[in-house]
Scaffold this motif. Structure first.
Motif, short mmCIF file in Angstrom:
data_model
loop_
_atom_site.label_atom_id
_atom_site.label_comp_id
_atom_site.label_asym_id
_atom_site.label_seq_id
_atom_site.Cartn_x
_atom_site.Cartn_y
_atom_site.Cartn_z
N SER A 2 18.51 -2.35 48.46
CA SER A 2 19.45 -1.90 49.30
C SER A 2 19.72 -2.82 50.62
O SER A 2 18.45 -3.36 51.09
CB SER A 2 19.18 -0.56 49.94
N LYS A 3 20.90 -2.97 50.96
CA LYS A 3 21.10 -3.96 51.73
C LYS A 3 21.43 -3.36 53.29
O LYS A 3 21.73 -2.26 53.54
CB LYS A 3 22.54 -4.80 51.51
N PRO A 4 20.87 -4.26 54.23
CA PRO A 4 20.93 -3.30 55.89
C PRO A 4 22.37 -3.65 55.92
O PRO A 4 23.03 -4.57 55.87
CB PRO A 4 20.00 -4.45 56.65
N LYS A 5 22.95 -2.69 56.84
CA LYS A 5 24.33 -2.44 57.17
C LYS A 5 24.74 -2.90 58.57
O LYS A 5 25.96 -3.24 58.55
CB LYS A 5 24.75 -0.89 56.94
N HIS A 6 23.93 -2.60 59.67
CA HIS A 6 24.47 -2.65 61.02
C HIS A 6 23.79 -3.60 61.52
O HIS A 6 22.48 -3.64 61.42
CB HIS A 6 24.87 -1.56 61.59
N TRP A 7 24.17 -4.32 62.64
CA TRP A 7 23.19 -5.03 63.57
C TRP A 7 22.42 -4.02 64.46
O TRP A 7 21.40 -4.59 65.04
CB TRP A 7 23.87 -6.22 64.39
N LYS A 8 22.97 -3.03 64.84
CA LYS A 8 22.26 -1.88 65.48
C LYS A 8 22.55 -0.68 64.98
O LYS A 8 23.70 -0.51 64.54
CB LYS A 8 22.65 -2.00 66.96
N ALA A 22 26.15 -6.50 74.18
CA ALA A 22 25.30 -5.44 74.22
C ALA A 22 25.71 -4.17 73.49
O ALA A 22 27.07 -3.80 73.72
CB ALA A 22 24.97 -5.26 75.79
N LYS A 23 25.14 -3.59 72.94
CA LYS A 23 25.21 -2.15 72.20
C LYS A 23 24.22 -1.16 72.82
O LYS A 23 23.35 -1.41 72.02
CB LYS A 23 25.39 -2.48 70.74
N SER A 41 31.32 -1.23 71.77
CA SER A 41 31.30 0.08 71.38
C SER A 41 30.04 0.86 71.75
O SER A 41 29.77 1.70 70.51
CB SER A 41 32.02 0.11 70.16
N SER A 42 29.61 0.63 72.94
CA SER A 42 28.40 1.60 73.15
C SER A 42 28.64 2.93 73.27
O SER A 42 29.69 3.41 73.76
CB SER A 42 27.81 0.89 74.35
N SER A 43 27.81 3.83 73.03
CA SER A 43 27.86 5.27 73.04
C SER A 43 27.04 5.64 74.25
O SER A 43 27.06 6.90 74.58
CB SER A 43 27.47 6.06 71.86
N ASP A 44 26.28 5.01 74.82
CA ASP A 44 25.68 5.20 76.00
C ASP A 44 26.13 4.68 77.67
O ASP A 44 27.57 4.73 77.40
CB ASP A 44 24.16 4.67 76.10
#
Length: 370
Positions: A364-370, A50-51, A80-83
């Motif tokens: 352009s390529k997608p960079k992150h899974w979230k 979970a992120k 590495s969640s920020s919430d």
């Protein structure tokens, strides 16, 4: 030979390929009956990465804890969640001995890569049989785990399940998302049923831990941000080691995206992995999509110019009848019958959306899974 005649012959070829594809591949799942064979409860580790999923964790972890299953643990991986996700995981872990927590801190080398976090979660799990779902997924019943795990055997080390999306009334986007989900499931279930599995969805699937480590995990595609589910299954599955599970009790239900932009971003990540599939799967899937696109283009052009309209109409109706049977049977199995009536509209929307996403991904390529 005139250009119009060439287009007509091309249309015949396209319709023929579509009909052959539906009758040879997709119909095999359409007529298959769901098997219910609850066995002795084998020890299971459920991996949830979970992120920034604080609210979903609060809602869905209790539903997983409430599974009617005698021997399982839950490995919660905080990526590495920020919430408040970590705090909520810690609270669950302190209240339940069956929950294990893995806290993945920011790593410059692996930032934005779900595969790194999942690998740490798999290493922390104590059981050989692993079940994967997402924090925003809820089991469709308290027998979810029992149904999914019952398909493991000496021969079957992978189990592919169905990850549905919640229904929203009066939403064309919701219907489009669910239609794409059913079509994807129809294909990967059909391919697996015909001994040529090529993908699964991380919202609801399972495999043995030794399969993961014998394959060196995600090492061959760790640099690709997506593909922890489909690329891995494409690598390790074979004609004899993959089972499918599609009883309604085994479904998971996720909240769908509520904006077209958010859905496109999600699909960009998913579509970007397809070019890394095995060649035979790329060819077959590519052929299906290309003929699907050409069916609409050539059909509309031929109808507009009025060339052999009777034969064009017959071919269009024949293709739709066969498609309706295959999709209809599958939609009923997956409890998505309300989509059957909307199928032609949803198909043309999906085909054009996928073409647009493919073009965007070339730029352009997608960079992150979230």
């Amino acid at each position: 030979m005139t250009l119009t005649l060439i287009l007509f012959y091309a249309f015949i070829a396209v319709v023929s390929v579509q009909i052959i594809y539906y009758l040879s591949f997709l119909f095999s799942f359409g007529i298959k009956h769901a098997e219910t064979r609850i066995k002795k409860h084998i020890p299971i580790s459920i991996i949830i990465c979970a992120k920034n999923e604080a609210e979903n964790l609060k809602k869905n972890i209790p539903l997983i804890l409430n599974q009617n299953y005698s021997n399982f643990e839950i490995v919660l991986v905080n990526d590495s969640s920020s919430d408040d996700s970590l705090e909520i995981m810690e609270e669950f872990a302190s209240n339940y001995n069956s929950i294990k927590l893995v806290n993945v801190k920011v790593s410059e080398a692996f930032w934005g890569n779900k595969k790194y976090a999942l690998t740490l979660g798999i290493k922390a799990s104590k059981h050989e049989f692993l079940v994967f779902t997402d924090a925003d997924c809820k089991p469709n019943s308290n027998e979810w785990l029992a149904h999914l795990s019952s398909h493991f055997s000496n021969e079957k080390s992978i189990v592919l399940g169905y990850g549905a999306y919640a229904k929203k009334k009066f939403s064309l986007l919701n219907k489009l998302i669910r239609f794409e989900t059913v079509m994807t499931a129809l294909q990967y279930f059909s391919y697996a049923n015909m001994k040529s599995p090529y993908m699964g969805v991380g919202r609801n699937m399972a495999y043995k831990k030794d399969l993961f480590f014998n394959n060196c995990g995600f090492s061959s595609h760790m640099s690709i941000k997506s593909g922890d589910d489909d690329l891995f299954i494409n690598e390790v599955s074979n004609p004899s080691n993959t089972a499918i599970c599609f009883t309604k009790e085994s479904f998971t239900i996720s909240e769908p995206k509520t904006s077209f932009k958010a859905w496109v971003l999600q699909k960009r990540r998913h579509i970007s992995t397809a070019k890394h599939y095995k060649s035979k799967h790329k060819i077959l899937l590519g052929l299906f999509y290309i003929t699907q696109l050409l069916f609409w283009i050539l059909g509309i052009v031929l109808c507009f110019i009025g060339f052999s309209w009777l034969w064009v109409t017959i071919l269009i109706i024949l293709r739709f009848i066969i498609q309706w049977f295959c999709f209809g049977f599958s939609a009923q199995k997956l409890k998505e019958s309300d989509l059957i009536f909307w199928m032609p509209i949803l198909e043309i929307l999906l085909v054009t959306s996928q073409l647009s996403i493919f073009i965007i991904n070339l730029i352009s390529k997608p960079k992150h899974w979230k």
